[in-house]
Write an enzyme that holds these catalytic residues in place. Structure first.
Site: not given
Length: 435
Positions: A19, A136, A208, A212
């Site tokens: 993706t 980023e 997840d 981060k």
């Protein structure tokens, strides 16, 4: 004459055409002219690598060489920058990033797991070789939070970072609130709509978001990435009943990643919390992400937007490529890698907060007094008590909110309440965030 004529293009090799990789190629093609103007040179993909060469991705790859082995990108003399979009904390992704950096090539990655587990070592390697490691796209998709913390807040001492870092969880909690349905039902719907994976564990168990948060913590406080120091709790146990009580109390349940600099060290936690409606994070709904940062000079600021998906994440990858094309290089985590020392984790027991406590008890005389005694003995002050319905001898919910106390005191009181004969389910304890 088009923009960038006369200057050699920045040549790029991309590993991974899922993706995000496909989206990156589309973004580079759609905005080639504008990018050349902004960067002073074109950006050109010259080589790609992916698992399935025969798959129709709806892309024109005629101008790219296909490499079956992604590691070949690191050694390819025509590739100046390697973009790693394979994913995973180890295996081919790690090997490729290490090989590219070792070869003196800048790397762009969207791989939060890789950085959460190996970020400090990779930062040291990148800086030793004098090349950039840009990421980023690894946190909050298209929201430029990495640049915000590393560059935009460089003149501040950051005191706190908090964010909604997982769109799947935010979608589930939003839909539960709006529909009154239970977690399992809404999760199945999210999977059918493509918002949740077939195995949603990394999302709904908070892993997840923890990946981060570990990255944001390193950036915010100039410390080594320490995923193991993040306390992690997911949303599997959130019930529609608690979401309803939260609304009644002027609160909203969100899965937050929170990192704070404290006198004892750095506290990192990912957990479902109740956020007052006056907190801007309470209004972030659906699959959107948001990050709130507090600096000593700027105060509190928030960035919100699409946290995942082809186009937002590809936007972040291309932004990093543009920075490299301009020759902009900075320390991976905002300070030199040699200065990244492990911050002391703050013990959970001493962390301070207010709490929501929901009990399912037999409605009979003396139960509330027993609960109050457990709280009293831990010096916990009650702010409010809610009991809906009266059915002597039957099971009823009782909700208590507290003033600020330590987590250790709260958990000791809850353990005592859980042992009461009248308490028929394990108590549900949720932290209440401030405004």
């Amino acid at each position: 004459m088009s923009a960038g004529d006369g200057k050699a293009p920045l040549t790029v090799g991309i590993a991974g055409l899922g993706t995000v990789g496909s989206g990156t190629l589309r973004a580079l093609a759609a905005n080639a002219e504008a990018l050349a103007l902004r960067c002073g040179r074109p950006i050109r993909v010259v080589a790609v690598s992916a698992r399935d060469r025969g798959k129709d991705r709806g892309l024109d790859l005629s101008g790219c060489r296909w490499l079956d082995d992604p590691l070949a990108l690191a050694a390819d003399p025509e590739v100046e920058v390697v973009v790693e979009l394979i994913g995973g904390s180890d295996g081919p992704a790690k090997a490729l990033v290490e090989a590219a950096l070792q070869a003196g090539k800048p790397v762009v990655t969207a791989n939060k797991a890789l950085l959460a587990h190996h970020g400090t070592a990779l930062a040291q390697l990148a800086e030793a070789k004098g090349v950039g490691l840009c990421y980023e796209a690894a946190v909050a998709g298209g929201i430029p939070v990495i640049g915000l913390l590393r560059d935009g807040l460089a003149g501040n001492r950051v005191q706190r970072v908090a964010g909604i870092l997982n769109g799947t969880c935010n979608y589930i909690l939003t839909t539960m609130r709006e529909s009154g349905r239970e977690f399992a039902d809404v999760l199945a719907e999210a999977q059918a709509l493509g918002y949740a994976e077939a195995d949603p564990s990394f999302d709904i168990d908070g892993v997840d978001a923890a990946h981060k948060l570990a990255i944001l913590t390193a950036l915010a406080f100039g410390c080594a990435v320490d995923f193991e120091a993040v306390r992690v709790e997911g949303i599997r146990d959130i019930a529609a009943l608690d979401i309803g009580f939260a609304e009644e109390l002027g609160l909203r349940i969100k899965l937050l990643g929170v990192a704070t600099a404290e006198a004892e060290g750095v506290a990192q936690r990912v957990e479902p919390v109740m956020v007052p409606l006056g907190n801007p994070l309470a209004a972030v709904e659906g699959v959107f992400n948001a990050v709130l940062a507090k600096g000593d000079f700027v105060g509190t600021i928030m960035a919100e937007g699409a946290g995942a998906g082809e186009r937002p994440t590809a936007s972040a990858v291309v932004a990093d490529l543009a920075a490299i094309a301009r020759g902009y290089r900075r320390p991976v985590f905002g300070v030199p890698a040699a200065a990244l020392t492990r911050a002391r984790p703050v013990p959970a027991e001493g962390q301070i907060g207010a709490y929501y406590l929901r009990l399912m008890v037999i409605d009979r005389p003396g139960v509330i007094a027993e609960v109050a005694a457990a709280l009293r003995d831990e010096e916990i002050s009650v702010e409010a008590l809610l009991q809906r319905g009266r059915a002597p001898g039957e099971i009823v919910p009782v909700v208590i909110t507290t003033h600020e106390t330590t987590e250790g005191r709260m958990r000791r009181a809850v353990a005592r309440i859980d042992a009461l004969e009248a308490c028929l389910e394990s108590p549900r304890l949720i932290r209440i965030e401030g405004e």
